[in-house]
Motif scaffolding. Sequence first.
Motif, PDB file in Angstrom:
ATOM      1  N   PHE A   1       0.826  -1.204   0.000  1.00  0.00           N
ATOM      2  CA  PHE A   1       0.000   0.000   0.000  1.00  0.00           C
ATOM      3  C   PHE A   1       0.864   1.259   0.000  1.00  0.00           C
ATOM      4  O   PHE A   1       0.606   2.205  -0.738  1.00  0.00           O
TER       5      PHE A   1
ATOM      6  N   GLU B   1       2.703   1.795  -3.408  1.00  0.00           N
ATOM      7  CA  GLU B   1       1.814   2.073  -4.537  1.00  0.00           C
ATOM      8  C   GLU B   1       1.416   3.549  -4.567  1.00  0.00           C
ATOM      9  O   GLU B   1       0.940   4.038  -5.582  1.00  0.00           O
ATOM     10  N   ASN B   2       1.596   4.247  -3.472  1.00  0.00           N
ATOM     11  CA  ASN B   2       1.226   5.657  -3.368  1.00  0.00           C
ATOM     12  C   ASN B   2       2.487   6.508  -3.387  1.00  0.00           C
ATOM     13  O   ASN B   2       3.003   6.888  -2.338  1.00  0.00           O
ATOM     14  N   THR B   3       2.978   6.825  -4.588  1.00  0.00           N
ATOM     15  CA  THR B   3       4.271   7.498  -4.701  1.00  0.00           C
ATOM     16  C   THR B   3       4.163   8.951  -5.154  1.00  0.00           C
ATOM     17  O   THR B   3       5.187   9.616  -5.292  1.00  0.00           O
ATOM     18  N   ARG B   4       2.961   9.461  -5.380  1.00  0.00           N
ATOM     19  CA  ARG B   4       2.856  10.835  -5.883  1.00  0.00           C
ATOM     20  C   ARG B   4       3.234  11.845  -4.798  1.00  0.00           C
ATOM     21  O   ARG B   4       3.203  11.548  -3.614  1.00  0.00           O
TER      22      ARG B   4
ATOM     23  N   VAL C   1       2.618  15.000  -2.460  1.00  0.00           N
ATOM     24  CA  VAL C   1       1.468  15.622  -1.802  1.00  0.00           C
ATOM     25  C   VAL C   1       1.949  16.732  -0.876  1.00  0.00           C
ATOM     26  O   VAL C   1       3.094  16.742  -0.439  1.00  0.00           O
TER      27      VAL C   1
ATOM     28  N   LEU D   1       4.023  10.732  -0.959  1.00  0.00           N
ATOM     29  CA  LEU D   1       3.039  10.189  -0.028  1.00  0.00           C
ATOM     30  C   LEU D   1       3.573   8.949   0.681  1.00  0.00           C
ATOM     31  O   LEU D   1       3.284   8.720   1.851  1.00  0.00           O
ATOM     32  N   TYR D   2       4.390   8.135  -0.014  1.00  0.00           N
ATOM     33  CA  TYR D   2       4.893   6.916   0.622  1.00  0.00           C
ATOM     34  C   TYR D   2       5.778   7.223   1.822  1.00  0.00           C
ATOM     35  O   TYR D   2       5.785   6.468   2.796  1.00  0.00           O
TER      36      TYR D   2
ATOM     37  N   LEU E   1       3.333   7.990   4.676  1.00  0.00           N
ATOM     38  CA  LEU E   1       2.699   6.753   5.141  1.00  0.00           C
ATOM     39  C   LEU E   1       3.684   5.886   5.920  1.00  0.00           C
ATOM     40  O   LEU E   1       3.332   5.298   6.951  1.00  0.00           O
TER      41      LEU E   1
END
Length: 83
Positions: free
Chosen positions: A35, A38-41, A43, A56-57, A60
Amino acid sequence: MSPKDTVGTKRGDRFGAITPGRIGMAVVAVLLLVFIFENTREVKIRLLIPEVTMPLYLALLATALLGGLCGWYAARRGPRRSR
């Protein structure tokens, strides 16, 4: 040979057996990592006062590590019993 010197798979051994709890935690850890990565943009995140732009990773991952540390600390302290 004393019991302290033996390395075995007796029931109370911390590192010997694969338990359902350990399997469950491994599955949760793998899902968490999937999870997160997969969230690499990029922010924008507000940290009390400043606003920072970061992947974002990283946010997180930092949140997961802080949550894990808090859980470890709470489990380590355990309930206090009065006598």
